[in-house]
Design an enzyme around this catalytic site. Structure first.
Site, mmCIF file in Angstrom:
data_model
loop_
_atom_site.group_PDB
_atom_site.id
_atom_site.type_symbol
_atom_site.label_atom_id
_atom_site.label_comp_id
_atom_site.label_asym_id
_atom_site.label_seq_id
_atom_site.Cartn_x
_atom_site.Cartn_y
_atom_site.Cartn_z
ATOM 1 N N GLN A 1 -8.459 -3.735 9.273
ATOM 2 C CA GLN A 1 -7.427 -3.353 10.234
ATOM 3 C C GLN A 1 -7.833 -2.142 11.061
ATOM 4 O O GLN A 1 -7.000 -1.462 11.641
ATOM 5 C CB GLN A 1 -6.112 -3.057 9.504
ATOM 6 C CG GLN A 1 -5.449 -4.306 8.958
ATOM 7 C CD GLN A 1 -4.070 -4.017 8.417
ATOM 8 O OE1 GLN A 1 -3.146 -3.685 9.144
ATOM 9 N NE2 GLN A 1 -3.906 -4.149 7.099
ATOM 10 N N ASP B 1 -3.809 8.312 4.070
ATOM 11 C CA ASP B 1 -3.343 6.984 4.490
ATOM 12 C C ASP B 1 -4.188 6.514 5.675
ATOM 13 O O ASP B 1 -4.696 7.340 6.436
ATOM 14 C CB ASP B 1 -1.863 7.106 4.900
ATOM 15 C CG ASP B 1 -1.208 5.747 5.016
ATOM 16 O OD1 ASP B 1 -1.801 4.757 4.522
ATOM 17 O OD2 ASP B 1 -0.113 5.668 5.599
ATOM 18 N N GLU B 2 -4.325 5.210 5.841
ATOM 19 C CA GLU B 2 -5.053 4.644 6.991
ATOM 20 C C GLU B 2 -6.433 5.272 7.164
ATOM 21 O O GLU B 2 -6.826 5.671 8.253
ATOM 22 C CB GLU B 2 -4.247 4.831 8.287
ATOM 23 C CG GLU B 2 -2.819 4.322 8.231
ATOM 24 C CD GLU B 2 -2.718 2.804 8.418
ATOM 25 O OE1 GLU B 2 -3.756 2.095 8.268
ATOM 26 O OE2 GLU B 2 -1.608 2.329 8.703
ATOM 27 N N LYS C 1 0.821 -1.195 0.000
ATOM 28 C CA LYS C 1 0.000 0.000 0.000
ATOM 29 C C LYS C 1 0.864 1.258 0.000
ATOM 30 O O LYS C 1 0.592 2.204 -0.741
ATOM 31 C CB LYS C 1 -0.915 -0.079 1.209
ATOM 32 C CG LYS C 1 -1.127 1.196 1.923
ATOM 33 C CD LYS C 1 -1.613 0.946 3.323
ATOM 34 C CE LYS C 1 -0.482 1.245 4.281
ATOM 35 N NZ LYS C 1 -0.961 1.687 5.598
ATOM 36 N N THR C 2 1.915 1.266 0.804
ATOM 37 C CA THR C 2 2.749 2.466 0.854
ATOM 38 C C THR C 2 3.459 2.682 -0.480
ATOM 39 O O THR C 2 3.606 3.808 -0.947
ATOM 40 C CB THR C 2 3.788 2.362 1.982
ATOM 41 O OG1 THR C 2 3.110 1.979 3.182
ATOM 42 C CG2 THR C 2 4.487 3.677 2.205
ATOM 43 N N ARG D 1 1.078 -9.845 10.844
ATOM 44 C CA ARG D 1 2.396 -9.237 11.034
ATOM 45 C C ARG D 1 3.502 -10.216 10.683
ATOM 46 O O ARG D 1 4.637 -9.838 10.466
ATOM 47 C CB ARG D 1 2.620 -8.781 12.486
ATOM 48 C CG ARG D 1 1.704 -7.695 13.020
ATOM 49 C CD ARG D 1 1.622 -6.525 12.124
ATOM 50 N NE ARG D 1 0.470 -6.646 11.234
ATOM 51 C CZ ARG D 1 0.281 -5.898 10.172
ATOM 52 N NH1 ARG D 1 1.138 -4.968 9.872
ATOM 53 N NH2 ARG D 1 -0.771 -6.081 9.397
#
Length: 800
Positions: free
Chosen positions: A276, A245-246, A59-60, A648
């Site tokens: 998330q 973002d987020e 995503k980044t 993770r």
DNA sequence: CGGCATTTATTTTTT
DNA sequence: ATAAATGCCG
């Protein structure tokens, strides 16, 4: 990685011929690094875009490439791009990645930052509209609490019954929802029905102090936008492209902020993962992301589903868990990988044994085991639900000398000594800062106690001046004990002196640039670093810690030194204070390899080859409190936490639970987490707890599992008799001190050995009488006084 | 006012 | 268990 990016940057230049550039044809080599979904998210430049990016799907990368693409395609100048993140860390990373791709274009993106830092930037320009000066101070939680306490005290509120913290929480919630005092819906008022009243008072006090809290930063800007069409329009025009973002973590205020700014160009690209969303408890609205397509008509939704992080079994386990949630936009993560091991599951006797086992297992990975290469401690992490779980691991690791690092403890700038020091700086810079003055007026102890402080406060209020001025007046009028007035005078003189030093220093700094260095030697300016040092010494604060004999004192002095050193990076003390109020984090650069211990929340956005997820017990995880307070919604958020935890891990994921655990000093036994039953059996390997059959932990299948030939084929093997039996047997073993496996009778309850009024003996607590039986726990009144619920296996019959 | 005893409340956390 | 906050006494 870095090299390749730099090469790319060069290619952008060299592969583009002059004629191509003249025709506006751009080369886009960076797009070739993307998969088709990423590419579509990057190339859809105009109109609203929702990028649903699962964990580990790049995503980044997509986000940063999009920024690069915008500029490369001449769609926007750097200052026309608004890119918002939640944390400074995320902002820094994005900045550096864009910089790397473009070959570092200086301070290329002025509007890339956190919601809060961007709001400060905007608010400083228009602060007078909301009644603040442009140099307003930003309050932290400590200051807020101090302020509220003052208000409550003035109204004679019993702080016991109505704790200031509760009020702060309430106000915070309202601000998250963008409710100004007069917009709080009736019926939502809390705090004995006086919440709104105090909220109003609090806001006017903030204005009087020329201060804003974190919530205000957003709220003020939203209000300015809503009430001043001309200003809003300026920003709407300026920000041609918006990236967020987020997005699943945005609260209502942030959502409104974004909608206002995006209304004109509608070029907004929000990235997030509804699976998330784990910050509902602090105001995040999953609804924002779930509603995106309705909010922005014609939005293009792109799903990033190819995972580059984890093995297939880990992904399957995570997907299996999250499938239990109802409110989802829906994504199916997949990976091209074929390798890897199943997610491991193991139960333990108690929390200490769990810690011991994790320590040993950790070390076996460090050595290299089972054909896996050796892993460094840096690549391992233990992710817990609640921070109190960390203790057993710390204890264990300390005793075996395993280096570990706790991430997310008290942050550097939140430590007492740092805040005290900063309070001194704040008063020296702006004597009006009453909250800071209050903090240090009697730190170190100067004999200015509660009574004297009250007096200063009333004097200041009566005269309508700051606390420092109030103290001055009080000194002239007399009315303080000689001890108090002497030390108060000394303190005030100190501040006068320090303030002078600071203004001289600033003056000297200004002249220096104009009149060359020769002046340096003659100027009486003292560097701001020296001034800071002086303030801490003359105020007696350094001595205070030097004379302190507690074990922490040395570390605190060390921290103060570090604080002073940090000042070197700034022009002056003011600049430093401004910076720190927004950046409350500590980057501890540490060279030694360490295992990381952190909460699941703290782990979001990180990844580790080897991950341990201990404490999967009902009540702990999912957290009882979460379920009590938010019911099904709370449970779903807990489930998302589980999903975050599992995703993770890159290579090995180990989930564990303990049958017994000491919580708040009390032994508690619990059932394995319901999430364990939700794990897809095919992707799980159940490990034998050490000692259960005399063996050490091995991957060898547990005996009774082979009783179930079709186990592997059944999706819900965990609801099977075999699984149930294992759970019961495992816990029975814990309850039965004989520890002979074949002696375990499945349906036996240890508590059946006891009845009301039996006399019993407890190893730690002594003799007592049974007054109640509940599950495997006995309520016992001890002869030493006091009643406790204890696990039956911890007591024995007195007459035995 | 300061130091010691007692009481009390304990998820998750960024800015 | 434990830390922080409150209450009491010199």
């Amino acid at each position: 990685m870095k090299n390749r990016d730099e090469n790319q940057a060069i290619q952008i230049e060299s592969n583009t011929t002059l004629s191509q550039r003249a025709m506006g044809v751009r080369q886009t080599p960076y797009l070739e690094d993307l998969n088709s979904a990423q590419r579509s998210a990057v190339e859809t430049l105009n109109g609203p875009v929702l990028m649903l990016a699962g964990a580990g799907t790049g995503k980044t990368k997509a986000l940063t490439t999009r920024i690069v693409h915008l500029m490369n395609m001449n769609q926007a100048w750097p200052n026309e791009i608004l890119a918002v993140t939640f944390t400074n860390k995320a902002a820094r990373e994005m900045k550096s990645r864009v910089g790397a791709m473009l070959g570092n274009v200086g301070d290329g993106l002025p509007w890339l930052g956190t919601f809060h830092s961007l709001c400060v930037k905007i608010l400083r320009r228009h602060s007078e509209i909301v009644g603040l000066k442009s140099n307003f101070t930003i309050l932290d939680t400590d200051d807020q609490l101090r302020l509220l306490k003052q208000l409550l005290r003035a109204e004679n509120i019993d702080e016991k019954r109505w704790p200031p913290r509760l009020l702060l929480g309430l106000i915070d919630t309202w601000k998250n929802r963008a409710w100004s005092p007069n917009h709080v819906p009736s019926g939502e008022d809390g705090f004995n029905g006086r919440g709104v009243e105090f909220y109003t008072q609090y806001q006017s006090r903030l204005k009087a102090l020329n201060a804003a809290d974190f919530g205000d930063l957003l709220l003020h800007v939203v209000n300015i936008f809503q009430n001043n069409a001309d200003i809003l329009e300026k920003y709407q025009n300026g920000f041609k492209y918006i990236l967020v973002d987020e997005y699943q973590d945005t609260n209502v205020a942030q959502y409104m902020w974004l909608r206002l700014l995006a209304a004109k160009h509608r070029n907004i690209c929000c990235v997030g993962d509804d699976d998330q969303s784990i910050y509902g408890w602090r105001g995040a609205e999953v609804g924002n992301i779930l509603r995106f397509e309705r909010d922005f008509e014609g939005a293009k939704v792109v799903r990033l589903e190819q995972n580059y992080r984890s093995t297939p079994d880990i992904l399957a386990a995570a997907s299996g868990i999250i499938a239990g949630n109802k409110d989802r936009l829906g994504k199916t993560l997949w990976t091209a990988r074929k390798d890897g091991e199943k997610v491991r599951l193991i139960g333990h006797w108690d929390g200490e044994e769990e810690a011991r086992w994790v320590g040993e297992d950790l070390e076996s990975y460090q050595r290299g085991t089972r054909g896996l290469p050796a892993f460094g401690l840096d690549s391992m992490a233990i992710l817990v639900r609640a921070s109190h779980q960390m203790r057993s691991f710390e204890d264990r690791f300390l005793s075996i000398g395993l280096p570990y690092r706790v991430i997310g403890g008290p942050r550097f700038y939140e430590r007492m000594e740092i805040r005290d020091a900063m309070a001194y700086f704040r008063v020296a810079v702006s004597p009006d800062d009453g909250l800071a003055f209050e903090r240090i007026v009697n730190t170190p102890k100067r004999g200015i106690g509660e009574k004297a402080q009250q007096l200063i406060n009333t004097t200041a209020r009566d005269h309508g001046v700051s606390m420092l001025e109030g103290a001055r007046i009080l000194l002239n009028e007399g009315g303080l004990s000689s001890k108090a007035s002497n030390s108060l005078r000394k303190l005030i003189d100190g501040f006068d002196r320090w303030k002078n030093l600071i203004s001289n220093s600033n003056l000297a700094n200004n002249t220096r640039s104009e009149i060359l260095e020769t002046l340096d030697n003659f100027s009486d300016k003292t560097s701001h670093v020296e001034i800071a040092q002086t303030i801490l010494e003359e105020s007696g604060y350094t001595d205070f810690w030097q004379n302190d004999k507690t074990p922490e004192a040395a570390g605190r002095l060390e921290n103060l030194k570090e604080l002073v050193k940090a000042l070197e990076g700034f022009e002056n003390i003011q600049g430093f204070l401004e910076h720190v109020s927004l950046i409350m984090e500590n980057d501890v650069s540490d060279s030694t390899e360490k295992v990381s211990i952190m909460t699941l929340h703290g782990a979001k956005g990180l990844e580790f080859p080897i991950v341990f997820l201990p404490g999967w017990e009902d009540g702990l995880f999912p957290s009882q409190r979460s379920m009590d307070e938010s019911g099904q919604k709370g449970l779903e958020e807990e489930r998302r936490l589980a999903y975050v935890g599992i995703t993770r891990s890159e290579a090995v994921c180990t989930i564990s639970f303990a049958a017994n655990r000491r919580v708040y000093g009390q032994w508690q036994s619990s059932m394995p987490s319901r999430f364990i039953d939700e794990l897809p059996a095919d992707n799980i390997e159940v490990l034998t707890p050490p000692g259960l059959y005399g063996g050490n932990s091995s991957r060898q299948d547990i005996e009774f599992e082979s009783d179930l030939p079709e186990r592997a084929a059944k999706a819900d093997a965990y609801n099977s008799p075999g699984w149930k039996r294992m759970q019961i047997r495992t816990s029975q073993r814990f309850l039965d001190s004989s520890e002979t496996p074949q002696a375990v009778i499945i349906d036996a309850k240890v508590t059946e050995k006891y009845s009301i009024s039996d006399r019993v003996m407890h190893t730690k607590l002594g003799e007592g009488t049974v007054i109640g039986i509940e599950g495997n726990k006995l309520s016992i009144v001890f002869d030493s006084g006091g009643a406790k619920k204890v696990i039956a296996s911890f007591v024995s019959h007195l007459n035995d």
